[in-house]
Design an enzyme around this catalytic site. Structure first.
Site, PDB file in Angstrom:
ATOM      1  N   GLY A   1       0.817  -1.218   0.000  1.00 54.26           N
ATOM      2  CA  GLY A   1       0.000   0.000   0.000  1.00 54.26           C
ATOM      3  C   GLY A   1       0.849   1.266   0.000  1.00 54.26           C
TER       4      GLY A   1
ATOM      5  N   HIS B   1     -13.792  10.774 -16.651  1.00 50.84           N
ATOM      6  CA  HIS B   1     -13.213  10.839 -18.004  1.00 50.84           C
ATOM      7  C   HIS B   1     -11.999  11.778 -18.096  1.00 50.84           C
ATOM      8  CE1 HIS B   1     -14.799  14.900 -18.602  1.00 50.84           C
ATOM      9  NE2 HIS B   1     -15.797  14.471 -17.835  1.00 50.84           N
TER      10      HIS B   1
END
Ligand SMILES: CC(=O)SCCNC(=O)CCNC(=O)[C@H](O)C(C)(C)COP(=O)(O)OP(=O)(O)OC[C@H]1O[C@@H](n2cnc3c(N)ncnc32)[C@H](O)[C@@H]1OP(=O)(O)O
Length: 209
Positions: free
Chosen positions: A67, A134
């Site tokens: 992580g 997007h």
């Protein structure tokens, strides 16, 4: 194909389950420096990290499940330099646009969404339920923690970490190695090596270079 995962922690469990659900791997093994103490880990932890080269063959893929962004970058770069085959893991219940790109060694977790014309770099984590809208650009070794929402046209620099539930409005640029606190709402650009927290997010200190 056999999969060797480096790092038998919590993130390793998530990566292994994801890998298992893809049904691409005949066997999943782990390397971790605590291997002697990890007999009860749900997958076999067979060796320490430094012995990774012993497992190299054409039928073995590797994945770094750490992580910590700096550690993940360090190990992924080490494996790449050693000529090992790195794999990318996408949970079958992630929604990934066919117009997006996901870099080598990245993990896209359950419930995550990656929308069209977004480019995710190498060694990134798009964690559980995170939404990357997007036309975003995410450099290498970024971690977007669970439940975060990155709106359209956002650019995130290398090694940055978005704490759980971070929200970023459209068009924002984050420098490299930026961190945001859990629940931060980012409404202005953040310079490299800064930690920002709160709503709206403000920089409170440096993350070091
Ligand atoms: C699957 C998984 O689990 S993925 C892992 C997901 N992990 C996360 O989301 C962790 C996100 N981490 C945080 O939010 C942490 O609190 C951090 C990184 C912001 C803390 O950074 P540290 O360097 O330890 O700072 P520290 O705890 O000393 O806090 C500094 C100040 O920021 C405040 N602060 C810390 N976190 C937050 C936060 N999320 N939002 C608002 N303020 C915060 C503290 O109250 C403190 O304020 P003060 O100086 O007025 O007392």
């Amino acid at each position: 194909m056999r999969l060797i995962i480096l790092g038998a922690g919590g993130h390793g469990k998530v990566a292994a389950e994801c890998a298992s659900l893809t049904q691409q791997f005949s066997e999943i093994l782990f390397l971790d420096d605590e291997c002697a103490k990890l007999q009860d880990y749900p997958w076999k932890v067979v060796d320490i990290l430094d012995n990774f080269a012993l497992y190299k063959n054409t039928e073995t893929a590797f994945f770094v499940a750490m992580g910590n962004n700096r550690l993940r970058a360090q190990w992924q770069n080490t494996l790449t330099s050693a000529g090992l085959q790195l794999t990318t893991l996408c949970h079958p219940k992630a929604l990934i646009s066919s117009y997006s790109q996901i870099g080598t060694g990245s993990l896209v977790c359950a419930g995550a969404v990656v929308n069209p014309f977004t480019c995710i770099g190498n060694g990134c984590i798009v964690n559980t339920g995170a939404i990357i809208e997007h036309d975003c650009t995410m450099s290498d070794f970024v971690h977007v923690a669970p439940g975060s929402v990155v709106a359209g046209n956002v650019s995130i620099g290398e090694g940055s970490f978005l704490g759980a539930g971070t929200k970023i409005i459209p068009g924002i640029t984050l420098g490299s190695w930026v961190q945001t606190g859990a629940g931060a709402t980012v409404i202005s650009n953040i310079a490299a090596n800064s930690l920002a927290v709160g709503v709206p997010a403000v920089v409170i200190k440096s993350t070091g270079s």
